[in-house]
Design a protein around this motif. Structure first.
Motif, PDB file in Angstrom:
ATOM      1  N   ASP A 171       1.294  23.439 -20.561  1.00 13.26           N
ATOM      2  CA  ASP A 171       0.078  22.626 -20.530  1.00 13.26           C
ATOM      3  C   ASP A 171      -0.562  22.430 -21.895  1.00 13.26           C
ATOM      4  N   ASN A 196       0.795  21.580 -14.871  1.00 12.96           N
ATOM      5  CA  ASN A 196       0.123  20.935 -13.744  1.00 12.96           C
ATOM      6  C   ASN A 196       0.321  19.428 -13.767  1.00 12.96           C
ATOM      7  N   GLU A 201      -2.159  21.915  -8.558  1.00 15.44           N
ATOM      8  CA  GLU A 201      -3.388  22.323  -9.247  1.00 15.44           C
ATOM      9  C   GLU A 201      -3.864  23.653  -8.683  1.00 15.44           C
TER      10      GLU A 201
END
Length: 150
Positions: free
Chosen positions: A8, A32, A50
């Motif tokens: 991420d 995500n 999520e």
């Protein structure tokens, strides 16, 4: 040998892909969402739902001896070190059984200090060429160490 990347906020994705390809390692970039897909057959983009720490749990459940994990998340790093994986931060710092306790304690202390001063701004330094170079060198060493463990 597999390379697991907490992707991420990872600033060294291209470097990881280059070194992983050279070593013919299967790479898992876990996030995500929002990452550009790679055409590299050794790269699997894993999109998790999520939620807090979902990507971390996915990596922690799979990483083990002979694997390399790239993360800036210290609790995830601690789980992976405990599982026997080699763990690198984005700046090339290797996290091991010998130093993970101190790193966790420092993280907790800094978190407490930030919570005590809501007006504290910034604090992080920029990520530069020297950091990339240090990371590339550390990843190359980690890949060689991991391949000797398998």
């Amino acid at each position: 040998m597999a390379l697991y990347v907490d992707a991420d906020a990872c600033p060294v994705k291209a470097e990881i892909e280059r070194v992983g390809t050279r070593h013919k390692a299967q790479m898992y970039f876990v996030s995500n969402g929002g990452l550009r897909m790679s055409q590299n057959p050794l790269v699997e983009m894993v999109i998790v739902p999520e939620g807090p720490d979902v990507a971390d749990m996915w990596i922690a459940e799979r990483a083990g001896p002979g694997d390399v994990v790239i993360t800036g998340d210290i609790p995830l790093a601690a789980k992976c070190v405990e599982a026997g994986a080699l763990v690198l931060k984005h700046n090339g710092e290797m996290l091991t059984e010998k130093n993970i306790g101190n790193v966790l304690a420092t993280r907790d202390l800094m978190s407490d200090l930030r919570a005590a001063d809501p007006f504290r701004q910034g604090g992080g330094k920029s990520f530069g060429k020297a950091d990339r170079s240090r990371f590339l060198d550390a990843l190359e060493r980690a890949m060689r160490m991991a391949s000797s463990r398998t």
